[in-house]
Design a protein around this motif. Structure first.
Motif, mmCIF file in Angstrom:
data_model
loop_
_atom_site.group_PDB
_atom_site.id
_atom_site.type_symbol
_atom_site.label_atom_id
_atom_site.label_comp_id
_atom_site.label_asym_id
_atom_site.label_seq_id
_atom_site.Cartn_x
_atom_site.Cartn_y
_atom_site.Cartn_z
ATOM 1 N N ARG A 57 2.492 7.357 10.664
ATOM 2 C CA ARG A 57 1.661 6.954 11.902
ATOM 3 C C ARG A 57 2.724 6.266 13.050
ATOM 4 N N HIS B 292 -11.299 -1.102 1.564
ATOM 5 C CA HIS B 292 -10.268 -1.189 2.467
ATOM 6 C C HIS B 292 -10.916 -0.982 3.905
ATOM 7 N N ILE C 4 -6.464 2.954 9.537
ATOM 8 C CA ILE C 4 -6.363 3.137 8.242
ATOM 9 C C ILE C 4 -7.161 4.523 8.036
ATOM 10 N N TYR D 90 -4.034 -2.986 17.596
ATOM 11 C CA TYR D 90 -4.487 -2.509 16.251
ATOM 12 C C TYR D 90 -5.706 -1.986 16.264
ATOM 13 N N HIS E 15 0.959 -1.241 0.156
ATOM 14 C CA HIS E 15 -0.151 -0.073 -0.159
ATOM 15 C C HIS E 15 0.925 1.166 0.020
ATOM 16 N N HIS F 283 -2.421 -12.337 3.792
ATOM 17 C CA HIS F 283 -2.463 -12.605 5.290
ATOM 18 C C HIS F 283 -2.533 -13.823 5.653
ATOM 19 N N SER G 272 0.555 -1.037 9.462
ATOM 20 C CA SER G 272 0.794 -2.323 10.030
ATOM 21 C C SER G 272 2.233 -2.975 9.228
HETATM 22 O O1 NIG Z 1 -2.656 -5.117 4.684
HETATM 23 N N1 NIG Z 1 -5.376 -4.991 6.611
HETATM 24 C C1 NIG Z 1 -5.715 -4.098 6.026
HETATM 25 N N2 NIG Z 1 -4.866 -3.193 5.469
HETATM 26 C C2 NIG Z 1 -3.647 -3.032 5.906
HETATM 27 C C3 NIG Z 1 -3.326 -2.103 6.826
HETATM 28 C C4 NIG Z 1 -3.362 -0.657 6.307
HETATM 29 C C5 NIG Z 1 -3.191 0.345 7.396
HETATM 30 O O2 NIG Z 1 -3.201 0.064 8.568
HETATM 31 O O3 NIG Z 1 -3.163 1.246 6.986
HETATM 32 C C6 NIG Z 1 -3.046 -4.417 5.727
HETATM 33 O O4 NIG Z 1 -2.221 -4.756 6.910
#
Ligand code: NIG
Ligand code: FE
Length: 385
Positions: A60, A156, A83, A73, A53, A244, A300
């Motif tokens: 952050r 997302h 997010i 989280y 991403h 994941h 993350s």
């Molecule tokens: O892949 N899991 C959701 N989305 C992201 C985290 C994005 C964020 O925290 O900005 C991920 O870990």
């Protein structure tokens, strides 16, 4: 995944950006090449980072500090972090600013040996801001030397404006954004964060199926925080990858295996958030093709170092160094539908190779936290950093 087909005293020829010979030094076809001396070094395919991403504004670091004080989280997200905090900053940023940030990260990634990267939208969460992100990615595809795959991740998170009517946001994605993205060819893949508090399995199915009907191949963020069913859905839709998988069920593994879904594991996320790791051994031993990516993002996993991900995969997920290398190259290419173009040293594939200043490939995962890159060659061209 364990067979790397190592060749000692090898030679590799790249012509017009394409690999035209590899084998023993003495078998090299002719001598009229510009030569790079790789003695005492390792030459391997460039890394393919199949899940990032990397287009976002802001950072952050406060959340990182909060986690070290014991916040989770999910708790941080509930308090206005997570997010959505990156969404506000990304919405406020121009396309130009976003690209400037991204370019900095891309340059660094290449210095760590990444020659192909996937980039997701998903910090816009409105029609205009999602399109702004995808257009920025499309421009980067044309302007940057790295190969970029583009993924639409409008699903997302539920944007704040739709907090009390999440179904309307799902409708906006399916009725307006996906048709536009498909018709303007702004992305190759469609992804969904399938998770409690984000998008349900049935919403995910609706979004990914709509994507399929507009030519967007499905990917899914599945089983990250809870065992939720996203991996089963991935099999049902024959997704290109399910990513994941920290909390995947046996049924999810079966569904992925039966349908050839690549499992993209993100060890940097478990490391950074202090979460459990995906069951890599179980996935590999069950016959699921496993890839490794960084998930580089401000919340993350704030690292784009593929070598670091490989070492974490070995120490925390019990993958072997050979499996980790396969997962970061050819299997990662498969997670982007690019396995006949990149991801291995093969005649006809792109000349995307890295030269490592290490005595043998095992040093890559063993001597960690060090950048062993000596040279990066992209499409047959030396990169100068
Ligand atoms: O892949 N899991 C959701 N989305 C992201 C985290 C994005 C964020 O925290 O900005 C991920 O870990
Ligand atoms: Fe992600």
């Amino acid at each position: 995944m364990s067979d790397l087909a190592i060749i000692e005293n090898a030679a590799l020829v790249i012509e017009n950006g394409i690999i035209t010979f590899f084998g023993k030094m003495q078998d090299i076809p002719s001598n009229n090449y510009t030569e790079i001396d790789c003695s005492d070094k390792v030459v391997m395919p460039g890394f393919v980072d199949s899940h990032t991403h990397l287009l976002f504004a802001g950072s952050r670091e406060e959340e990182f500090a909060m986690r070290s004080r014991g916040f989770t989280y999910q708790q941080i997200a509930e308090q206005g972090g997570g997010i959505l905090s990156t969404v506000y900053k990304t919405r406020a940023a121009s396309k130009r600013e976003l690209k400037k940030n991204a370019r900095r990260y891309i340059n660094k990634m290449m210095q760590y040996g990444t020659t192909t990267v996937e980039i997701k939208s998903g910090y816009g969460l409105s029609f205009d801001d999602e399109i702004k992100m995808l257009e920025a990615i499309k421009e980067l595809q044309k302007e940057e030397i790295i190969t970029i795959s583009s993924t639409f991740l409008g699903a997302h998170a539920i944007p704040p404006e739709y907090k009390n009517s999440p179904n309307q946001y799902v409708n906006l994605i399916c009725d307006k954004i996906i048709p536009y993205v498909g018709e303007h060819k702004l992305a190759e893949f469609c992804d969904v964060f399938c998770e409690k508090g984000y998008f349900s399995v049935s919403d995910s199915e609706k979004i990914l199926s709509t994507g399929i009907s507009y030519g967007l191949k499905p990917k899914i963020h599945a089983e990250e925080l809870t065992s939720y069913g996203g991996a089963i859905l991935a099999g049902k839709l024959k997704a290109v990858s399910a990513d994941h998988l920290e909390n995947i069920s046996d049924e999810g593994i079966e569904s992925m295996k039966a349908n050839g879904v690549v499992g993209v594991l993100l060890p940097g996320v478990s490391f950074f958030l202090n979460h459990n790791y995906a069951p890599a051994r179980k996935l590999i031993d069950s016959g699921v093709p496993v890839a490794i990516a960084t998930d580089f993002n401000p919340g993350s996993c704030m690292s784009y170092s593929m070598p670091l991900m490989l070492t974490i995969a070995c120490t925390q997920m019990r993958m072997s160094p050979e499996e980790a290398i396969t997962a970061a190259t050819i299997n990662a290419a498969a997670a982007l539908n690019l396995s006949n173009e990149i991801g291995s040293i093969d005649i006809g594939k792109k000349g995307d190779v890295i030269i490592l200043d290490i005595p043998n490939y095992k040093f890559l995962t063993y001597h960690f936290g060090e950048n062993h890159i000596y040279k990066v060659i992209k499409n047959g061209t030396y990169l100068e950093f």
